[in-house]
Design an enzyme around this catalytic site. Sequence first.
Site, PDB file in Angstrom:
ATOM      1  N   HIS A 370     -76.275 -39.654  60.424  1.00 15.99           N
ATOM      2  CA  HIS A 370     -74.871 -39.491  60.842  1.00 15.99           C
ATOM      3  C   HIS A 370     -74.188 -40.842  60.940  1.00 15.99           C
ATOM      4  O   HIS A 370     -74.826 -41.888  61.075  1.00 15.99           O
ATOM      5  CB  HIS A 370     -74.776 -38.676  62.126  1.00 15.99           C
ATOM      6  N   ASP A 380     -77.089 -46.826  67.103  1.00 16.90           N
ATOM      7  CA  ASP A 380     -76.912 -45.379  66.971  1.00 16.90           C
ATOM      8  C   ASP A 380     -75.489 -45.072  66.555  1.00 16.90           C
ATOM      9  O   ASP A 380     -74.577 -45.113  67.384  1.00 16.90           O
ATOM     10  CB  ASP A 380     -77.232 -44.720  68.311  1.00 16.90           C
ATOM     11  N   GLU A 417     -71.841 -35.812  64.706  1.00 22.81           N
ATOM     12  CA  GLU A 417     -73.168 -35.572  65.285  1.00 22.81           C
ATOM     13  C   GLU A 417     -73.147 -35.743  66.789  1.00 22.81           C
ATOM     14  O   GLU A 417     -73.772 -34.968  67.529  1.00 22.81           O
ATOM     15  CB  GLU A 417     -74.181 -36.540  64.655  1.00 22.81           C
ATOM     16  N   GLU A 418     -72.419 -36.752  67.250  1.00 25.28           N
ATOM     17  CA  GLU A 418     -72.440 -37.050  68.672  1.00 25.28           C
ATOM     18  C   GLU A 418     -71.861 -35.915  69.510  1.00 25.28           C
ATOM     19  O   GLU A 418     -72.244 -35.726  70.656  1.00 25.28           O
ATOM     20  CB  GLU A 418     -71.670 -38.351  68.952  1.00 25.28           C
ATOM     21  N   HIS A 549     -75.085 -45.524  73.616  1.00 25.63           N
ATOM     22  CA  HIS A 549     -73.819 -44.816  73.822  1.00 25.63           C
ATOM     23  C   HIS A 549     -72.808 -45.601  74.659  1.00 25.63           C
ATOM     24  O   HIS A 549     -71.908 -45.009  75.254  1.00 25.63           O
ATOM     25  CB  HIS A 549     -74.057 -43.438  74.427  1.00 25.63           C
TER      26      HIS A 549
END
Length: 731
Positions: A370, A380, A417-418, A549
């Site tokens: 992603h 990420d 995706e998140e 995140h």
Amino acid sequence: MKFFRILSLAVLLLNAGNWNHPNLNAENIVNAGASDRDKPPAAAKIFGFHDSSTELAAEKIFLQVPDPKLAEEHLRTLTQAPHMAGTPEDKATADYVAQKFREAGLETEIAEYKVWMNYPVEISVDLTAPAGVHMHGPSREHVSADPYQDDPRIVTPFSSMSPSGDVEAEVVYANYGSPEDFKKLEQLKVDVRGKIVIARYGQNFRGVKVLLAQEHGAAGLILYSDPADDGWKRGDKYPDGPWRPDTAVQRGSIGFIFQYSGDPTTPGIASVASLPEEKRTPLDQNTQLPKIPTTPLSYADAWPIMEHLGGPDSPREWQGALPFTYHVGPGPAKVKMHLKQDFQYRTIWDVIGRVRGSESPDQLVVSGNHRDAWVYGAVDPNSGTAAMLEAVHGIGELLKSGWKPKRTMIFGSWDGEEEGLIGSTEWGEEHEKDLANAVVYFNMDVAVSGPNFSASAVPSLKQFLRDVTTVVSSPKGGTVYDQWLKTSQSREGGPQQEVIGGAYHPPAAPGANAPVGDLGSGSDYTVFLQHLGVPAADIGSGGPYGVYHSAFDNFNWFKKFADPDFVYEQQMARVFGLNVIRMADADVLPYDYQEYGKEIATYLDAARKKSQSEFGAQTPDFEAAEKAVRNLQQVGARIQRKQDNASGDAGKLNQALLTAEHALLLPDGLPNRPWYRHAIYAPGQYTGYAAVVIPGINEAIDKHDLARTRAQVEALAAALNRAAKVLESYK
């Protein structure tokens, strides 16, 4: 609050980076000798190939191409601006990836989906009691030195899929918010009804914490990162070290992906832009959206709340690393939450690249990563995007040399995706018919946060992954497999994605080989394996990673702590690309169903013992399922001998191998969540990320439901017999 500004990022992205290596073309790749580090070991027979030498020649070409400097350029470009799903900056990254796919010679399209998502408008958390103590959050994420922290497009910390709401109540501390933690509160006679629960991140998926708080009657939930888990107790804080600084906040979705992944309004169907409104699930019938307001805080903001809790001392194992004794409450700390969310349908963009197969074009080798991020997303997910782009770069050079894959390759750069694995799920649901012929899905999410390689997969692919890593060099010397095995056997090493939640799950049957874990959820393999029955694998390279995140998961952190020279990016590009190339070119699909049967037998034995403990003399009869799994092992051993000795056209053998995984799907899905159809693996309803094996049986036992346990044992036996029958059909 308007927090996104439209920038001409697309022009910057499209002009940045190219793959015109000054000393690299197909001819000199073929003629160049590999360095000693890059030479594969002496050619042994590769499982699945009639002629390993032809495959190794192609692999030699590929291994020379992935370039650390180009990976660095990709990552710098992709992370120059925050790019949350659905934003103009997100679209610009899609255009960049599409450009790189086309430069490599892939047929490329951008697939759009219209999905239900929220952005924050107003988020505030205020400590209103005791008198004289003040906290107003969420505070701005800030450290002494970071070149990216002041960008006005950084999204306010929030929980995706949380409803709006205004709540003021006393606070109760629930540790990690697990089922056991809420049970402990009941034993302590602490009632959470009408209270605001505060729980720390870790040990289970954040959406599970919300579900449990909701089920116990909480009015709201605050999530925070405790310094014991990914802050100063682990080591130096950023910018001095890799761990979470005081003001860093973990954003994230709290949608109930353990019910189904993807767009909340379209379970089981694709949320294409043209989908009529009447085909969407009404919000009041939705089982994926939480009902209580939820929001995250940093540990700097959580500190005064936790410090002013009274009530009993918390159980000592609940103590985190803030410098005072933790109490469970309720009160006297009292908090007011004000959440105003902007929910609407928004467009997201998947980038799909294809290389058509020369011999079996209908058989698909699908792989992906992603691209969207909560803020910059250097680790990420864009460490994975950069590695995937360099893998595609290598495949492009192979194509220029005249090579063509036997099966069709599909590369997916997933969006959304998140927010709940949305882009991959919608694409998978749209292409369900074609994916009945998918032989594999390879996933790479967090490609690099450190030097320790790890992998998870269905058992039939575990040895395949190990074999690939034996021909890829490690930056530490030797092969990736050598280092993987070494770190997995050391006390401090092993497969570690640290606190990110779900990339690695310990295998059920560890052995002398490097450990390949089991797949739960939390990344884009979910729709492929657990809804569509496509064999899947996930790879990554982990290390100390405390900025998950947050605004500090940026290029500066990555360059300083994860992979300064981008050599692990190069490693991951090579492993990812070789996975795809080998599976696309194999004469016989290199699945191992004997190993699959062995692992299921381990799961079944544990479940039988658990059932006996739970139900005593009433425990269901497991004999039919045990007989079915023994049969699968025996059939797997016989089919493997045929795989080893196959010659000529292996079409019928491959079809049987391909269909066997699909046979493990349950026609009616799992009880209470029919979107999940795989009989062997699912995310746990009360873990969310971690795998629950043979979930129908184990979750029925956990519910102390004897009739359901009996029915699920029968359903598993039927699935195992279907898979064995498919394999036996090849004569």
